[in-house]
Design a protein around this motif. Structure first.
Motif, PDB file in Angstrom:
ATOM      1  N   ASP A 155      -3.679  -4.836 -12.817  1.00 12.58           N
ATOM      2  CA  ASP A 155      -5.143  -4.809 -12.850  1.00 12.58           C
ATOM      3  C   ASP A 155      -5.739  -3.583 -12.169  1.00 12.58           C
ATOM      4  N   ASP A 156      -5.147  -3.164 -11.052  1.00 14.79           N
ATOM      5  CA  ASP A 156      -5.742  -2.068 -10.286  1.00 14.79           C
ATOM      6  C   ASP A 156      -5.477  -0.697 -10.901  1.00 14.79           C
ATOM      7  N   GLU A 205      -9.211  -5.656  -4.062  1.00 12.67           N
ATOM      8  CA  GLU A 205      -9.160  -6.616  -2.964  1.00 12.67           C
ATOM      9  C   GLU A 205      -8.346  -7.853  -3.340  1.00 12.67           C
ATOM     10  N   LEU A 206      -8.284  -8.177  -4.630  1.00 15.83           N
ATOM     11  CA  LEU A 206      -7.583  -9.384  -5.066  1.00 15.83           C
ATOM     12  C   LEU A 206      -6.120  -9.138  -5.431  1.00 15.83           C
ATOM     13  N   MET A 207      -5.691  -7.900  -5.478  1.00 16.88           N
ATOM     14  CA  MET A 207      -4.311  -7.597  -5.884  1.00 16.88           C
ATOM     15  C   MET A 207      -3.239  -8.251  -5.006  1.00 16.88           C
ATOM     16  N   PRO A 208      -3.472  -8.464  -3.705  1.00 20.29           N
ATOM     17  CA  PRO A 208      -2.431  -9.123  -2.885  1.00 20.29           C
ATOM     18  C   PRO A 208      -2.041 -10.507  -3.382  1.00 20.29           C
ATOM     19  N   LEU A 209      -2.855 -11.121  -4.227  1.00 20.93           N
ATOM     20  CA  LEU A 209      -2.516 -12.447  -4.764  1.00 20.93           C
ATOM     21  C   LEU A 209      -1.171 -12.431  -5.490  1.00 20.93           C
ATOM     22  N   TYR A 210      -0.849 -11.317  -6.137  1.00 20.01           N
ATOM     23  CA  TYR A 210       0.395 -11.223  -6.900  1.00 20.01           C
ATOM     24  C   TYR A 210       1.634 -11.358  -6.015  1.00 20.01           C
ATOM     25  N   ASP A 211       1.517 -10.942  -4.760  1.00 18.72           N
ATOM     26  CA  ASP A 211       2.684 -10.864  -3.889  1.00 18.72           C
ATOM     27  C   ASP A 211       2.772 -12.005  -2.879  1.00 18.72           C
ATOM     28  N   THR A 254      -9.371 -15.550  -2.777  1.00 19.05           N
ATOM     29  CA  THR A 254     -10.071 -15.705  -4.048  1.00 19.05           C
ATOM     30  C   THR A 254     -11.541 -16.036  -3.821  1.00 19.05           C
ATOM     31  N   ASP A 255     -11.801 -16.975  -2.918  1.00 18.43           N
ATOM     32  CA  ASP A 255     -13.184 -17.353  -2.626  1.00 18.43           C
ATOM     33  C   ASP A 255     -13.977 -16.167  -2.093  1.00 18.43           C
ATOM     34  N   LYS A 256     -13.323 -15.342  -1.278  1.00 22.75           N
ATOM     35  CA  LYS A 256     -13.989 -14.156  -0.750  1.00 22.75           C
ATOM     36  C   LYS A 256     -14.396 -13.227  -1.895  1.00 22.75           C
ATOM     37  N   GLY A 257     -13.465 -13.035  -2.850  1.00 23.34           N
ATOM     38  CA  GLY A 257     -13.776 -12.188  -3.992  1.00 23.34           C
ATOM     39  C   GLY A 257     -14.890 -12.755  -4.838  1.00 23.34           C
ATOM     40  N   VAL A 258     -14.860 -14.074  -5.061  1.00 22.92           N
ATOM     41  CA  VAL A 258     -15.894 -14.726  -5.866  1.00 22.92           C
ATOM     42  C   VAL A 258     -17.247 -14.622  -5.176  1.00 22.92           C
ATOM     43  N   ASP A 259     -17.262 -14.788  -3.847  1.00 20.13           N
ATOM     44  CA  ASP A 259     -18.514 -14.660  -3.101  1.00 20.13           C
ATOM     45  C   ASP A 259     -19.097 -13.264  -3.254  1.00 20.13           C
ATOM     46  N   LEU A 260     -18.240 -12.261  -3.226  1.00 14.46           N
ATOM     47  CA  LEU A 260     -18.716 -10.885  -3.401  1.00 14.46           C
ATOM     48  C   LEU A 260     -19.309 -10.682  -4.784  1.00 14.46           C
ATOM     49  N   ILE A 261     -18.666 -11.307  -5.787  1.00 13.44           N
ATOM     50  CA  ILE A 261     -19.180 -11.192  -7.156  1.00 13.44           C
ATOM     51  C   ILE A 261     -20.567 -11.801  -7.252  1.00 13.44           C
ATOM     52  N   SER A 262     -20.684 -13.039  -6.765  1.00 12.07           N
ATOM     53  CA  SER A 262     -21.918 -13.791  -6.955  1.00 12.07           C
ATOM     54  C   SER A 262     -23.064 -13.299  -6.081  1.00 12.07           C
ATOM     55  N   SER A 263     -22.743 -12.799  -4.874  1.00  8.95           N
ATOM     56  CA  SER A 263     -23.826 -12.460  -3.954  1.00  8.95           C
ATOM     57  C   SER A 263     -24.137 -10.983  -3.837  1.00  8.95           C
ATOM     58  N   ASN A 264     -23.161 -10.129  -4.147  1.00  6.44           N
ATOM     59  CA  ASN A 264     -23.369  -8.708  -3.842  1.00  6.44           C
ATOM     60  C   ASN A 264     -23.332  -7.766  -5.026  1.00  6.44           C
ATOM     61  N   VAL A 265     -22.622  -8.137  -6.088  1.00  3.74           N
ATOM     62  CA  VAL A 265     -22.471  -7.187  -7.189  1.00  3.74           C
ATOM     63  C   VAL A 265     -23.817  -6.851  -7.824  1.00  3.74           C
ATOM     64  N   GLU A 266     -24.749  -7.820  -7.834  1.00  6.22           N
ATOM     65  CA  GLU A 266     -26.066  -7.553  -8.415  1.00  6.22           C
ATOM     66  C   GLU A 266     -26.991  -6.868  -7.413  1.00  6.22           C
TER      67      GLU A 266
END
Length: 374
Positions: A155-156, A205-211, A254-266
């Motif tokens: 992904d990265d 930020e989410l890439m560490p999930l793979y490992d 994952t929740d941290k990434g989702v929070d960033l999407i929902s609260s900060n990307v816009e």
């Protein structure tokens, strides 16, 4: 959704029978009914099964078969050529090569790919799952002038893939955070650079999930359930169990990434440092606040400033890594590690690292493991 790779690495194809694979391929073909492109992971240890399944999916209307080479026994470049050349001539539709050396034990060389493409018009593309993204660029240069689709497997490496002439990425994170990927592709097509950088940073930020587990399939299924997707968390043995603490860490990330999407990307100020001096001065003038309320607000302002300061610094270092530091000039990549080259002598400076997050930015750029700062 631009396309789906059915039974890729996250599909646990190694634990399925030929009939089970056929049933999966048919289900996806019937369900999507031509609404999106389908690619089929038909690679099997048994060559005859690979040929049969590849022909079956082409009859079902798939874009083509995506085949990883046989594992366990080593393949040199001659054997890689013979395998894919014979396979391409044995199937009636399109063939996509799946290059994943960490799993297959071999990696296709640019000259081998060039020869294959020149000898087989139905070899239409390749998915390159490599830790060294420059390999993707070398492959693209080898097939220059041919109609060829190059996908990144990580992904990265999405943006690197595009700048190398590729067509995008086939990554598993889109199963967990499809909103990031949908928006990232849309923003890239619209050339919204600021938004692309924000979304790409979230992907990193989410890439560490793979490992976090030796096989990420079970973890990703659990995270999909966590996000509300009705999917079974069954997994092939012995990868059907995992440490609960590992899952909790993955869930938190994952929740941290989702929070960033929902609260900060816009948020248009996502990468804008606030005028902290002016904010603190204004706070002091709010006479109706109690001392406790003023302290609480001050802490919130300082925390927000620290977060944004770190975010801006990280992006600055990434931009510097991409624009001012060239591989094989300022540094080299050896055995998955970024090593600094002395600009005066040209010698490798073992044990030396760039400071202030720059070394980590270069590691992220090159797609190698990002080491913690010391």
């Amino acid at each position: 959704v631009d396309g789906i790779l059915v039974l890729g690495s996250s599909g646990e194809f190694t634990g399925l029978t030929k009939q089970e694979k056929h049933d999966f391929f048919k289900f996806y073909a019937d369900y999507t009914a031509g609404r999106t492109k389908l690619y089929a992971g038909t690679g099997s240890l048994n060559y005859e099964d690979t040929v049969a399944l590849s022909n079956e999916v082409n009859e079902m209307g798939y874009e083509g078969a995506m085949v990883i080479g046989p594992c366990y026994y080593a393949l040199d470049q001659e054997k890689i050529f013979v395998y894919y050349d014979t396979l391409a001539k044995s199937i009636k539709g399109n063939l996509y090569i799946y290059n994943f050396p960490a799993r297959s034990g071999h990696s296709i060389a640019p000259e081998t790919l060039k020869k294959l493409v020149e000898n087989n018009a139905n070899i239409k593309g390749l998915k390159d799952s490599v830790s060294e993204p420059n390999h993707t660029n070398e492959l693209m240069l080898a097939v220059e002038g041919h109609e060829f689709e190059m996908f990144s497997g990580f992904d990265d490496q999405f943006l690197y893939n595009l700048t190398s002439g590729g067509v995008g990425c086939i990554g598993a994170l889109s199963n967990i955070v499809p909103e990031i990927w949908s928006d990232l592709v849309k923003s890239t097509k619209e050339k919204d650079f600021d938004r692309v950088m924000k979304l790409s940073a979230l992907t990193h930020e989410l890439m560490p999930l793979y490992d976090m587990d030796s096989n990420f399939s079970l973890l990703f299924k659990k995270l999909m359930q966590h996000r509300g997707v009705e999917v079974s968390d069954r997994a092939i043995f012995p990868y059907n169990q995992m440490d609960e603490e590992v899952y909790k860490k993955a869930e938190s990330l994952t929740d941290k990434g989702v929070d960033l999407i929902s609260s900060n990307v816009e948020d248009p100020t996502f990468f804008v440092l606030p005028d902290i001096t002016a904010q603190l001065s204004a706070l002091e003038n709010e006479t109706e606040l109690t001392d406790e309320q003023r302290l609480e607000k001050k802490d919130a302002l300082m925390t927000n400033y620290a977060i944004k300061s770190e975010r801006v610094h990280t992006i600055n270092q990434l931009l510097k890594a991409y624009t001012m530091f060239e591989k094989d000039d300022e540094y080299v990549v050896i055995d998955g590690q970024v090593k600094i080259v002395d600009e005066q002598t040209g010698r490798i400076m073992e044990g030396r690292r760039y400071s202030d997050g720059l070394h980590q930015a270069i590691e992220a750029k090159e797609g190698v493991k990002v080491e913690a700062a010391t």
